[in-house]
Write a protein that holds these residues in place. Structure first.
Motif, PDB file in Angstrom:
ATOM      1  N   LEU A 101       0.848  -1.188   0.000  1.00  0.00           N
ATOM      2  CA  LEU A 101       0.000   0.000   0.000  1.00  0.00           C
ATOM      3  C   LEU A 101       0.889   1.245   0.000  1.00  0.00           C
ATOM      4  CD1 LEU A 101      -2.675  -1.021   2.679  1.00  0.00           C
ATOM      5  CD2 LEU A 101      -2.866  -1.168   0.194  1.00  0.00           C
ATOM      6  N   TYR A 102       0.508   2.233  -0.855  1.00  0.00           N
ATOM      7  CA  TYR A 102       1.226   3.498  -0.931  1.00  0.00           C
ATOM      8  C   TYR A 102       0.275   4.600  -0.483  1.00  0.00           C
ATOM      9  CZ  TYR A 102       4.678   1.013  -3.773  1.00  0.00           C
ATOM     10  OH  TYR A 102       5.608   0.129  -4.227  1.00  0.00           O
ATOM     11  N   ALA A 103       0.745   5.426   0.461  1.00  0.00           N
ATOM     12  CA  ALA A 103      -0.074   6.532   0.964  1.00  0.00           C
ATOM     13  C   ALA A 103       0.744   7.807   0.967  1.00  0.00           C
ATOM     14  CB  ALA A 103      -0.571   6.227   2.359  1.00  0.00           C
ATOM     15  N   ASP A 104       0.034   8.934   0.794  1.00  0.00           N
ATOM     16  CA  ASP A 104       0.721  10.228   0.791  1.00  0.00           C
ATOM     17  C   ASP A 104       0.976  10.684   2.211  1.00  0.00           C
ATOM     18  OD1 ASP A 104      -1.735  10.918   1.719  1.00  0.00           O
ATOM     19  OD2 ASP A 104      -2.397  11.893  -0.130  1.00  0.00           O
ATOM     20  N   GLY A 107      -1.770  10.184   4.669  1.00  0.00           N
ATOM     21  CA  GLY A 107      -2.177   8.812   4.874  1.00  0.00           C
ATOM     22  C   GLY A 107      -3.171   8.306   3.873  1.00  0.00           C
ATOM     23  N   LYS A 108      -3.505   9.099   2.845  1.00  0.00           N
ATOM     24  CA  LYS A 108      -4.462   8.680   1.835  1.00  0.00           C
ATOM     25  C   LYS A 108      -3.798   7.700   0.885  1.00  0.00           C
ATOM     26  CE  LYS A 108      -7.392  10.389  -1.873  1.00  0.00           C
ATOM     27  NZ  LYS A 108      -7.801  11.562  -2.689  1.00  0.00           N
ATOM     28  N   ILE A 109      -4.442   6.522   0.706  1.00  0.00           N
ATOM     29  CA  ILE A 109      -3.888   5.475  -0.161  1.00  0.00           C
ATOM     30  C   ILE A 109      -4.133   5.878  -1.623  1.00  0.00           C
ATOM     31  CG2 ILE A 109      -4.034   3.044  -0.808  1.00  0.00           C
ATOM     32  CD1 ILE A 109      -4.948   2.412   2.013  1.00  0.00           C
ATOM     33  N   PHE A 110      -3.071   5.964  -2.358  1.00  0.00           N
ATOM     34  CA  PHE A 110      -3.201   6.303  -3.781  1.00  0.00           C
ATOM     35  C   PHE A 110      -2.876   5.134  -4.678  1.00  0.00           C
ATOM     36  CE2 PHE A 110       1.038   7.695  -2.448  1.00  0.00           C
ATOM     37  CZ  PHE A 110       1.867   7.053  -3.345  1.00  0.00           C
ATOM     38  N   PHE A 111      -2.309   4.044  -4.112  1.00  0.00           N
ATOM     39  CA  PHE A 111      -2.063   2.851  -4.904  1.00  0.00           C
ATOM     40  C   PHE A 111      -1.890   1.673  -3.955  1.00  0.00           C
ATOM     41  CE2 PHE A 111       0.713  -0.223  -7.090  1.00  0.00           C
ATOM     42  CZ  PHE A 111      -0.064  -0.483  -8.202  1.00  0.00           C
ATOM     43  N   GLY A 112      -2.329   0.519  -4.421  1.00  0.00           N
ATOM     44  CA  GLY A 112      -2.165  -0.672  -3.608  1.00  0.00           C
ATOM     45  C   GLY A 112      -2.187  -1.913  -4.449  1.00  0.00           C
ATOM     46  N   ARG A 128     -10.095   5.355   0.954  1.00  0.00           N
ATOM     47  CA  ARG A 128      -9.216   4.550   1.787  1.00  0.00           C
ATOM     48  C   ARG A 128      -8.048   5.387   2.282  1.00  0.00           C
ATOM     49  NH1 ARG A 128     -10.003  -1.066   2.020  1.00  0.00           N
ATOM     50  NH2 ARG A 128     -12.088  -1.468   1.212  1.00  0.00           N
ATOM     51  N   SER A 129      -7.661   5.105   3.515  1.00  0.00           N
ATOM     52  CA  SER A 129      -6.477   5.763   4.089  1.00  0.00           C
ATOM     53  C   SER A 129      -5.838   4.812   5.072  1.00  0.00           C
ATOM     54  CB  SER A 129      -6.852   7.081   4.772  1.00  0.00           C
ATOM     55  OG  SER A 129      -7.755   6.821   5.836  1.00  0.00           O
ATOM     56  N   ILE A 130      -4.589   5.068   5.384  1.00  0.00           N
ATOM     57  CA  ILE A 130      -3.844   4.218   6.327  1.00  0.00           C
ATOM     58  C   ILE A 130      -3.889   4.864   7.699  1.00  0.00           C
ATOM     59  CG2 ILE A 130      -1.581   3.292   6.924  1.00  0.00           C
ATOM     60  CD1 ILE A 130      -0.937   3.048   4.011  1.00  0.00           C
ATOM     61  N   LEU A 169       7.581  11.957   1.729  1.00  0.00           N
ATOM     62  CA  LEU A 169       6.619  11.847   0.652  1.00  0.00           C
ATOM     63  C   LEU A 169       5.389  11.033   1.043  1.00  0.00           C
ATOM     64  CD1 LEU A 169       9.118  11.115  -2.245  1.00  0.00           C
ATOM     65  CD2 LEU A 169       8.173  13.320  -1.578  1.00  0.00           C
ATOM     66  N   GLY A 170       5.473  10.213   2.044  1.00  0.00           N
ATOM     67  CA  GLY A 170       4.370   9.337   2.441  1.00  0.00           C
ATOM     68  C   GLY A 170       4.922   8.082   3.106  1.00  0.00           C
TER      69      GLY A 170
END
Length: 631
Positions: A101-104, A107-112, A128-130, A169-170
């Motif tokens: 999972l990638y988050a900014d 904490g907002k997930i922009f890719f997973g 979705r967010s982390i 960056l996240g």
């Protein structure tokens, strides 16, 4: 809840008590061994899991740093397509990664991987967010690692900060799957441990069942049999089809029980015979006899004791003797019984008066019953003697001595007084006075002589001496008596009447004794009848009564007077020794023995003296004499 579990708890407690000590120890040892083995197994599994977890942590940290170093520059350039392609290739080439999972910065997930943002937004309207851990630092140099449990096993979560040229960056979140070999090994070890645990207990239960069927049950049967034998049940037998040593033991037990049963039957026959002899002997004893054991329970009682204490129809054998004794005797005998039973006294004796079932005086003797070696007390023998007659005789003797002393004292005192007066003052007395004194002395001497003669006559009658009873003519005895008292009756102005039926049959009697009876009765009638009165002497035949045809005919003699009569309260005591009606009318004549002599003489003739009297009217004495049967 308590009411629900209480029966279960009691059932478990009862079930546990039925096990033998050997079975309980075997179960406890099995429990300890199984617990130790289970503990060791779970300790080994825990150690393996900790090593696996440590390895997963190291692998995840290294993998996270590697991926972060490759994707951070791409994210800084906002080249997300390259990031997605790189991540997809990496995800497909390994089975160790569960998710990426990638988050900014927010904490907002922009890719997973295996999902990404457009797919989520198209399928769900949820952004979705982390949710980063509270202790996660965005400026940390090292990744943060934690584990969480899923249905497929424990997953290692690695949080790696994405930085480029010192700019945050996240975050990159990577999920690392558990090591399949470790999971398989851990599950296998756990399953083996459970299987071993269950196997041990199954074997123990099977061993317990076999033990109960082959050893415990026969032993329990033997224990029950021995207890029954100990209580005297020699009919107890054990019927179990077993061989070997237990079979021999059961056979020996049954043989022993059979011999004891035969021995008991033989002893019972002997004891029954001895008891019958003892009961027969005790029942013939004139005194009451009660045998009790050390617990005060009645073992044996004879008919005399039952009659004295009113125990007819009451089963007292086996009961506490104190509970069946009269109330006034319970307090007197309880302490003595306890002292004798305790061995503090060998015997005890006391006298008590009973009012129930009949009034009587008894003497009670307590004696210990010892064993053959005379070492221990086996019971107490209670002897009950009815001394009512003895006490009455002693009282009568004492009363007789007192009365005779009193009767002798009066004439002796009078004689002594007048003789002393004549001796000391005879010359000073006139001739008439001296004659009067001598007349009084002579009168008192006659009175003393009559008293002594009456006492001697009464003593002879009460001594049990037998007299000859022959056929005699009553007319002659009656005429002789009336001639004797004719002059006395004429002097007192009393009419003496003879009313004798003609041709009276001969009666059974003693002439001299009946002559004494007639004299006493006629003399008393003249004594208590005033001048102008009448004294009648009647004799007539009475045929047999219809209700008593076997008694035969008899002659009735009646002596009646018109004197002062006898009070009702005195009529019962009139025949007692030294009882004198003249004491009630203030005279000093008579000895008080005449009617007592009459009663004893008539008793010798197997008859009874009766009287009918009314004060101021007169008295009638009458009795019957049997007629001599013709041969």
């Amino acid at each position: 809840m308590f009411s629900i579990f209480t029966p279960i708890r009691e059932a478990i407690a009862t079930w546990w008590q039925q096990f033998t000590l050997q079975t309980k120890l075997l179960g406890a040892a099995t429990l300890v061994v199984s617990l130790v083995m289970s503990g060791l197994t779970f300790w080994a599994i825990n150690s393996i899991q900790q090593d696996a977890r440590l390895n997963d942590t190291r692998f995840g940290r290294d993998l996270g740093l590697l991926l972060s170093a490759n994707v951070a520059p791409l994210i800084a350039e906002n080249n997300l397509t390259e990031v997605a392609q790189f991540s997809q290739r990496f995800y497909r080439t390994t089975s160790s990664v569960r998710y990426m999972l990638y988050a900014d910065e927010e904490g907002k997930i922009f890719f997973g991987v295996p999902f990404w943002e457009p797919e989520v937004e198209n399928s769900l309207t949820i952004q979705r967010s982390i949710q980063l851990p509270d202790d996660y630092a965005v400026d940390a140099d090292k990744p943060m690692v934690r584990q969480h449990r899923t249905p497929d096993g424990e997953v290692t979560d690695v949080f790696v900060p994405l930085t480029a040229n010192g700019k945050y960056l996240g975050v990159l979140a990577i999920g690392i799957n558990p090591n399949p070999a470790g999971v398989v090994s851990s599950n296998f070890t756990r399953d083996v441990t459970i299987a071993v645990f269950i196997t041990i207990w199954v074997m123990v239960i099977l061993a317990g069942v076999v033990n109960a069927l082959t050893i415990t049950k026969p032993i329990k049967e033997l224990v029950v049999g021995v207890q029954e034998i100990a209580t005297g049940n020699f009919k107890q037998r054990i019927d179990l089809p077993l061989g070997g040593e237990l079979g021999e033991l059961i056979f020996s037990f049954n043989d022993m029980a059979e011999r004891l049963e035969r021995y008991e039957e033989q002893n019972i026959e002997e004891l029954t015979a001895e008891k019958a002899k003892l009961e027969t002997l005790v029942s013939t004893i004139a005194d009451g006899a009660v045998l009790i054991d050390n617990n005060m329970h009645v073992v044996l009682v004879n008919p005399t004791a039952r009659r004295i204490f009113g125990w007819e129809g009451i089963e007292v054998v086996g009961e506490n003797v104190v509970n069946h004794l009269p109330a006034n005797l319970q307090s007197d005998i309880s302490n003595s019984l306890n002292e004798v039973a305790a061995g503090n006294r060998e015997s005890a004796e006391f006298r008590v008066q009973l009012s129930q079932p009949t009034k009587r005086i008894v003497r009670i003797l307590l004696t210990t019953v010892l064993n053959l070696q005379r070492e221990s007390i086996k019971g107490i023998a209670i002897t009950v003697q009815d001394i009512t007659r003895e006490v009455e005789l002693n009282e009568a003797k004492s009363q007789f001595i007192s009365n005779i002393s009193h009767e002798l004292r009066t004439p002796l005192f009078n004689i002594k007084t007048y003789i002393e007066t004549l001796h000391d003052y005879g010359e000073d007395l006139a001739v008439e006075e001296r004659k009067e004194f001598l007349t009084t002395v002579n009168h008192e001497t006659d009175r003393l002589t009559r008293l002594v003669n009456d006492v001697l006559d009464l003593s002879k009658l009460e001594s049990g001496r037998s007299y000859n009873l022959d056929g005699l003519d009553l007319t002659q005895a009656i005429e002789q008596t009336l001639r004797t008292y004719q002059l006395n009756a004429r002097d007192k102005g009393i009419e003496l009447i003879q009313d004798v039926a003609p041709n009276l049959p001969l009666v059974v009697g003693n002439y001299d004794l009946l002559l004494q009876v007639f004299g006493n009765l006629v003399g008393n009638a003249l004594k208590f009848t005033t001048g102008g009165g009448k004294v009648a002497f009647r004799a007539y035949k009475v045929d047999a009564k219809p209700n008593f045809p076997n008694q035969g005919s008899f002659v009735r003699i009646e002596i009646s007077d018109t004197g002062i009569g006898i009070a009702v309260e005195d009529q019962e005591a009139i025949f007692d020794r030294f009882f004198r009606v003249e004491n009630r009318v203030h005279t000093l004549e008579g000895t008080g023995l005449g009617l007592s002599i009459v009663r004893n003489i008539i008793d010798k003739h197997n008859s009874k003296v009766n009287l009918v009297s009314e004060e101021g009217v007169g008295t009638t004495f009458w009795f019957d004499l049997p007629v001599v049967e013709e041969v």
